[in-house]
Design a protein around this motif. Structure first.
Motif, mmCIF file in Angstrom:
data_model
loop_
_atom_site.group_PDB
_atom_site.id
_atom_site.type_symbol
_atom_site.label_atom_id
_atom_site.label_comp_id
_atom_site.label_asym_id
_atom_site.label_seq_id
_atom_site.Cartn_x
_atom_site.Cartn_y
_atom_site.Cartn_z
ATOM 1 N N VAL A 17 0.854 -1.196 0.000
ATOM 2 C CA VAL A 17 0.000 0.000 0.000
ATOM 3 C C VAL A 17 0.882 1.235 0.000
ATOM 4 N N ILE A 18 0.691 2.104 -0.983
ATOM 5 C CA ILE A 18 1.514 3.298 -1.129
ATOM 6 C C ILE A 18 0.638 4.532 -0.981
ATOM 7 N N ASN A 19 0.916 5.321 0.040
ATOM 8 C CA ASN A 19 0.289 6.622 0.220
ATOM 9 C C ASN A 19 1.298 7.674 -0.203
ATOM 10 N N ILE A 20 1.104 8.251 -1.358
ATOM 11 C CA ILE A 20 2.042 9.270 -1.839
ATOM 12 C C ILE A 20 1.969 10.480 -0.920
ATOM 13 N N PRO A 21 3.116 11.007 -0.466
ATOM 14 C CA PRO A 21 3.112 12.155 0.458
ATOM 15 C C PRO A 21 2.356 13.346 -0.121
ATOM 16 N N ASN A 37 4.847 -5.744 -6.083
ATOM 17 C CA ASN A 37 4.242 -5.960 -4.762
ATOM 18 C C ASN A 37 3.106 -4.981 -4.474
ATOM 19 N N ILE A 38 3.055 -3.901 -5.220
ATOM 20 C CA ILE A 38 2.070 -2.857 -4.933
ATOM 21 C C ILE A 38 0.677 -3.294 -5.388
ATOM 22 N N THR A 39 -0.285 -3.171 -4.479
ATOM 23 C CA THR A 39 -1.685 -3.437 -4.804
ATOM 24 C C THR A 39 -2.547 -2.183 -4.712
ATOM 25 N N THR A 40 -2.043 -1.173 -3.966
ATOM 26 C CA THR A 40 -2.840 0.022 -3.691
ATOM 27 C C THR A 40 -1.982 1.270 -3.794
ATOM 28 N N LEU A 64 -6.688 2.100 -7.002
ATOM 29 C CA LEU A 64 -6.067 3.362 -7.399
ATOM 30 C C LEU A 64 -7.047 4.475 -7.061
ATOM 31 N N GLU A 65 -6.733 5.225 -6.007
ATOM 32 C CA GLU A 65 -7.675 6.232 -5.523
ATOM 33 C C GLU A 65 -7.031 7.604 -5.495
ATOM 34 N N VAL A 66 -7.821 8.610 -5.878
ATOM 35 C CA VAL A 66 -7.376 9.998 -5.891
ATOM 36 C C VAL A 66 -8.170 10.771 -4.854
ATOM 37 N N ASP A 67 -7.478 11.597 -4.091
ATOM 38 C CA ASP A 67 -8.152 12.446 -3.112
ATOM 39 C C ASP A 67 -9.223 13.280 -3.811
ATOM 40 N N ALA A 68 -10.392 13.357 -3.202
ATOM 41 C CA ALA A 68 -11.522 14.071 -3.805
ATOM 42 C C ALA A 68 -11.237 15.546 -4.022
ATOM 43 N N ASP A 69 -10.269 16.112 -3.278
ATOM 44 C CA ASP A 69 -9.946 17.529 -3.402
ATOM 45 C C ASP A 69 -8.865 17.804 -4.438
ATOM 46 N N ASP A 84 -12.482 16.217 -14.831
ATOM 47 C CA ASP A 84 -13.879 16.241 -15.281
ATOM 48 C C ASP A 84 -14.306 14.944 -15.970
ATOM 49 N N LYS A 85 -13.469 13.932 -15.882
ATOM 50 C CA LYS A 85 -13.763 12.581 -16.377
ATOM 51 C C LYS A 85 -14.063 12.558 -17.873
ATOM 52 N N THR A 86 -13.340 13.390 -18.626
ATOM 53 C CA THR A 86 -13.467 13.367 -20.075
ATOM 54 C C THR A 86 -12.328 12.587 -20.727
ATOM 55 N N GLU A 87 -11.254 12.325 -19.982
ATOM 56 C CA GLU A 87 -10.140 11.546 -20.517
ATOM 57 C C GLU A 87 -9.830 10.367 -19.604
ATOM 58 N N LEU A 88 -9.834 9.176 -20.174
ATOM 59 C CA LEU A 88 -9.483 7.970 -19.438
ATOM 60 C C LEU A 88 -7.976 7.816 -19.540
ATOM 61 N N LEU A 89 -7.301 7.907 -18.380
ATOM 62 C CA LEU A 89 -5.843 7.917 -18.366
ATOM 63 C C LEU A 89 -5.232 6.550 -18.105
ATOM 64 N N LYS A 90 -5.792 5.799 -17.142
ATOM 65 C CA LYS A 90 -5.194 4.503 -16.830
ATOM 66 C C LYS A 90 -6.187 3.570 -16.163
ATOM 67 N N TYR A 91 -6.292 2.367 -16.733
ATOM 68 C CA TYR A 91 -7.063 1.277 -16.148
ATOM 69 C C TYR A 91 -6.085 0.419 -15.349
ATOM 70 N N SER A 92 -6.357 0.219 -14.074
ATOM 71 C CA SER A 92 -5.414 -0.483 -13.195
ATOM 72 C C SER A 92 -5.171 -1.911 -13.668
#
Length: 265
Positions: A17-21, A37-40, A64-69, A84-92
């Motif tokens: 699990v990786i929480n980017i600073p 090894n990374i799952t999150t 793969l989660e992005v902070d709502a802010d 704005d969810k107009t471009e799909l960048l990466k499917y995990s």
């Protein structure tokens, strides 16, 4: 010294699990190269730049989660989009579904979006998509593209073994969806009566009643009979899924007076 750029993650790390600073504003290409090894991965509000290939080699990445802010990116169902969810960048890469429905808001699929994804075999591309990066499906196991002939990206001869953005696939049109249901009779006061609706599609259902004073429905299709009336129209809408179009159906509901219960004192 403040950490603002994530350059490289050690591939021999045992962390899953990786929480980017939350001081990081940018991530370099291949920063997580072969980090199996990374799952999150959790992306904070501070990140403003994620280049292509950043998440291309994380075979087991399923969260793969992005902070709502975050003002530049967002995630939905562990898929990365612009804000704005107009471009799909990466499917995990670690997601295990066999099919995927590109959201209706998407107009562009990046060249790295599905690269190296091995579990997917079918993708539904909506008419809203007008651009696909040249290598979007490179090194995938995708065999089927579902898209309407009215899509601006449609090839001239849909069928088997069509070369589509560098990938040989079968291109098929989405199937019509037909809702089947049963007419329902009930009595005033009954609640949580199941509305039996069947369909080969897996799209989600929504329900609405023409007269809430007589019939109301919950979000999962449970009926409450509130008053007496015949022929109340209930509208059933089902969203499209990877293989089927959206559809609408109606059912008539009749509500009568229940048999009174007489008690003696």
């Amino acid at each position: 010294k403040q950490i603002t750029k994530l350059i490289a993650y050690p591939i021999n790390s045992i962390l899953s699990v990786i929480n980017i600073p939350n001081t990081v504003t940018s991530i370099t290409p291949y920063a997580f190269y072969n980090a199996t090894n990374i799952t999150t991965i959790m992306i904070p509000e501070s990140v403003t730049y994620i280049p292509s290939h950043t998440f291309s080699y994380i075979n087991n990445l399923s969260v793969l989660e992005v902070d709502a802010d975050n003002n530049n990116y967002m995630s939905e169902s562990n898929v990365l989009f612009n804000k704005d969810k107009t471009e799909l960048l990466k499917y995990s890469m670690g997601l295990t579904s066999a099919s995927y429905l590109v959201p209706l808001t998407v107009t562009s699929i990046s060249s790295d979006a599905f690269r190296y994804v091995t579990h997917l075999s079918a993708i539904r591309i909506m008419d809203s998509v007008t651009h696909i990066g040249v290598n979007a499906f490179l090194y995938t196991h995708i065999t089927t593209i579902i898209m309407s002939s009215t899509n601006s990206l449609s090839v001239t001869s849909p069928g088997s073994n069509v070369l589509f953005y560098g990938k040989s696939v079968n291109i098929i049109e989405p199937l019509p969806s037909i809702i089947t249901y049963q007419e329902i009779n009930g009595t005033v006061g009954e609640i949580n009566v199941s509305l039996i609706v069947t369909n080969s599609s897996t799209g989600s259902f929504t329900y609405s009643s023409a007269d809430d004073d007589i019939v109301t429905l919950s979000s999962d299709g449970l009926i409450s009979f509130n008053g007496i009336g015949n022929g109340v129209i209930v509208t059933i809408n089902q969203s499209n899924d990877a293989y089927y179009e959206s559809s609408t159906g109606t059912v008539l509901i009749n509500v009568g007076q229940g048999t009174p219960i007489i008690t003696s004192q």
